[in-house]
Design an enzyme around this catalytic site. Structure first.
Site, mmCIF file in Angstrom:
data_model
loop_
_atom_site.group_PDB
_atom_site.id
_atom_site.type_symbol
_atom_site.label_atom_id
_atom_site.label_comp_id
_atom_site.label_asym_id
_atom_site.label_seq_id
_atom_site.Cartn_x
_atom_site.Cartn_y
_atom_site.Cartn_z
ATOM 1 N N ASN A 58 0.892 -1.069 0.015
ATOM 2 C CA ASN A 58 -0.068 -0.173 0.107
ATOM 3 C C ASN A 58 0.912 1.160 -0.076
ATOM 4 O O ASN A 58 1.491 1.621 1.101
ATOM 5 C CB ASN A 58 -1.025 0.252 1.359
ATOM 6 C CG ASN A 58 -1.916 1.231 1.389
ATOM 7 O OD1 ASN A 58 -1.956 2.026 0.525
ATOM 8 N ND2 ASN A 58 -2.473 1.389 2.639
ATOM 9 N N LYS A 101 0.282 4.375 -0.352
ATOM 10 C CA LYS A 101 -0.520 5.299 0.151
ATOM 11 C C LYS A 101 -0.206 6.787 -0.912
ATOM 12 O O LYS A 101 -0.157 6.495 -1.951
ATOM 13 C CB LYS A 101 -0.003 5.717 1.704
ATOM 14 C CG LYS A 101 -0.369 4.624 2.591
ATOM 15 C CD LYS A 101 -0.007 4.673 3.876
ATOM 16 C CE LYS A 101 -0.354 3.501 4.540
ATOM 17 N NZ LYS A 101 -0.032 3.534 6.330
ATOM 18 N N HIS A 154 -9.202 1.009 5.077
ATOM 19 C CA HIS A 154 -8.215 1.380 5.557
ATOM 20 C C HIS A 154 -8.344 2.264 6.951
ATOM 21 O O HIS A 154 -9.370 3.353 6.497
ATOM 22 C CB HIS A 154 -7.145 1.864 4.507
ATOM 23 C CG HIS A 154 -5.581 1.843 5.222
ATOM 24 N ND1 HIS A 154 -5.477 2.997 6.080
ATOM 25 C CD2 HIS A 154 -4.894 1.113 5.124
ATOM 26 C CE1 HIS A 154 -4.263 2.826 6.342
ATOM 27 N NE2 HIS A 154 -3.690 1.623 5.955
ATOM 28 N N GLU A 213 -6.937 4.866 7.824
ATOM 29 C CA GLU A 213 -6.810 6.277 7.328
ATOM 30 C C GLU A 213 -8.000 6.887 6.702
ATOM 31 O O GLU A 213 -8.486 7.930 6.733
ATOM 32 C CB GLU A 213 -5.554 6.288 6.450
ATOM 33 C CG GLU A 213 -4.297 6.391 7.367
ATOM 34 C CD GLU A 213 -3.062 5.894 6.630
ATOM 35 O OE1 GLU A 213 -3.110 5.863 5.334
ATOM 36 O OE2 GLU A 213 -2.127 5.232 7.212
ATOM 37 N N GLU A 266 -5.370 -4.783 10.677
ATOM 38 C CA GLU A 266 -4.123 -3.447 11.010
ATOM 39 C C GLU A 266 -4.517 -2.732 12.180
ATOM 40 O O GLU A 266 -5.339 -1.823 12.139
ATOM 41 C CB GLU A 266 -4.342 -2.662 9.671
ATOM 42 C CG GLU A 266 -3.949 -3.521 8.432
ATOM 43 C CD GLU A 266 -3.518 -2.348 7.457
ATOM 44 O OE1 GLU A 266 -2.250 -2.549 6.796
ATOM 45 O OE2 GLU A 266 -4.008 -1.311 6.999
ATOM 46 N N GLY A 289 2.385 2.510 10.698
ATOM 47 C CA GLY A 289 3.247 3.790 10.706
ATOM 48 C C GLY A 289 3.927 4.273 11.683
ATOM 49 O O GLY A 289 4.783 5.159 11.845
ATOM 50 N N SER A 334 3.319 -1.678 10.222
ATOM 51 C CA SER A 334 4.947 -1.843 10.577
ATOM 52 C C SER A 334 5.485 -3.142 10.466
ATOM 53 O O SER A 334 6.471 -3.422 11.084
ATOM 54 C CB SER A 334 5.256 -1.094 11.989
ATOM 55 O OG SER A 334 4.834 0.012 12.175
HETATM 56 P P1 PGA Z 1 2.737 0.525 7.493
HETATM 57 O O1 PGA Z 1 1.371 0.726 7.083
HETATM 58 O O2 PGA Z 1 3.261 -0.793 7.241
HETATM 59 O O3 PGA Z 1 3.534 1.928 6.988
HETATM 60 O O4 PGA Z 1 2.443 0.470 9.068
HETATM 61 C C1 PGA Z 1 0.577 -0.570 6.721
HETATM 62 C C2 PGA Z 1 -0.954 0.102 6.293
HETATM 63 O O5 PGA Z 1 -1.190 1.339 6.493
HETATM 64 O O6 PGA Z 1 -1.483 -0.689 5.384
#
Ligand code: PGA
Length: 254
Positions: A9, A11, A98, A100, A170, A176, A216
């Site tokens: 992803n 983003k 997601h 976000e 997640e 992140g 992460s």
């Molecule tokens: P990250 O993001 O691996 O940077 O923690 C994962 C995600 O949001 O899908």
């Protein structure tokens, strides 16, 4: 048989040259170095999907995913992208729900149910994201909360449709932040979610659904996470932006 899947992803990252360089590097490295049975899904920003489609050999182990779609097929929704549009340019997967999108764009479980429907109607495989906040993890019924996300957005589906969905657990506190869930925490939640799915659709469908871990996950910790019985790969943010790291994560899922 459950599929092993590693999805990247991206983003809102990369300009066009950077994006296409990353696609080519991942395609080359997957072809040269990945021998096992793992599906790789590249989810660049929507503006690059059509170009990325040309650079990814069809019918191979690399698929193309979008990061979102609208819940309606077409209409006066300025700035939005529909599932039929994604299908028309050869997109295979779509990330839905997601954290976000839930947090910054107010997406609700009910809205996500509609997005899941339209994605499936247009031949897209939803990667349905779920996960709890840090506050819930520390002070509340976080397992019940995540199960409810799945109930409200997916359990209206027929068994046949549900079987096409990929789930990504997640935990928001791990996204992140560099603070990954431990392998045991991931396994515990994935096991609970599989039981929850079995209670609605039966054991055989529950056993066949791919449940990815995200938050992460990286080149250092992927092997331990993916070694868990109920972890079938990952949804990778930061570590998918550098081909060598992403390839290491893919290999960990083989
Ligand atoms: P990250 O993001 O691996 O940077 O923690 C994962 C995600 O949001 O899908």
């Amino acid at each position: 048989m459950r599929k092993k899947i590693v999805a990247g992803n991206w983003k809102m990252n990369k300009t066009t040259d950077e994006a296409m360089a990353l696609v080519s590097e991942v395609v080359d490295k997957v072809n040269a170095e990945v021998t096992g049975d793992v599906t790789v899904v590249l989810c660049p920003p929507a503006v690059y999907l059509a170009t990325a489609r040309q650079a990814i050999p069809s019918g191979g182990s690399i698929a193309l995913g979008a990061q979102n779609c609208h819940e309606k097929a077409s209409g006066a929704y300025t700035g939005e992208i529909s599932a039929p549009m994604l299908q028309s340019i050869g997109v295979d997967y779509v990330i839905l729900g997601h954290s976000e999108r839930r947090e910054y764009f107010g997406e609700t479980n009910a809205q996500l149910a509609a997005k899941v429907n339209i994605a499936l109607e247009n031949g897209l495989t939803p990667i349905f994201c779920c996960g709890e906040s840090r506050d819930l993890r520390e002070n509340g019924d976080y397992i019940g909360f995540v199960k409810n996300q799945i109930t409200e957005s997916l359990f209206h589906l027929s068994a046949e449709s549900f079987a096409k969905v990929v789930i990504a657990y997640e935990p928001i506190w791990a996204i992140g932040t560099g603070l990954t869930a431990s392998a045991a925490q991931a396994q515990d939640m994935h096991f609970e979610l599989r039981q929850h799915i079995a209670s609605q659709y039966g054991d055989s469908i529950a056993q066949d659904i791919s449940i990815l871990y995200g938050g992460s996950a990286n080149a250092q910790n992927a092997a331990e996470l993916f070694a868990q019985t109920d972890v079938d790969g990952g949804l990778i943010g930061g570590a998918s932006l550098k081909a060598p790291d992403f390839i290491t994560v893919i290999k960990a899922a083989q």
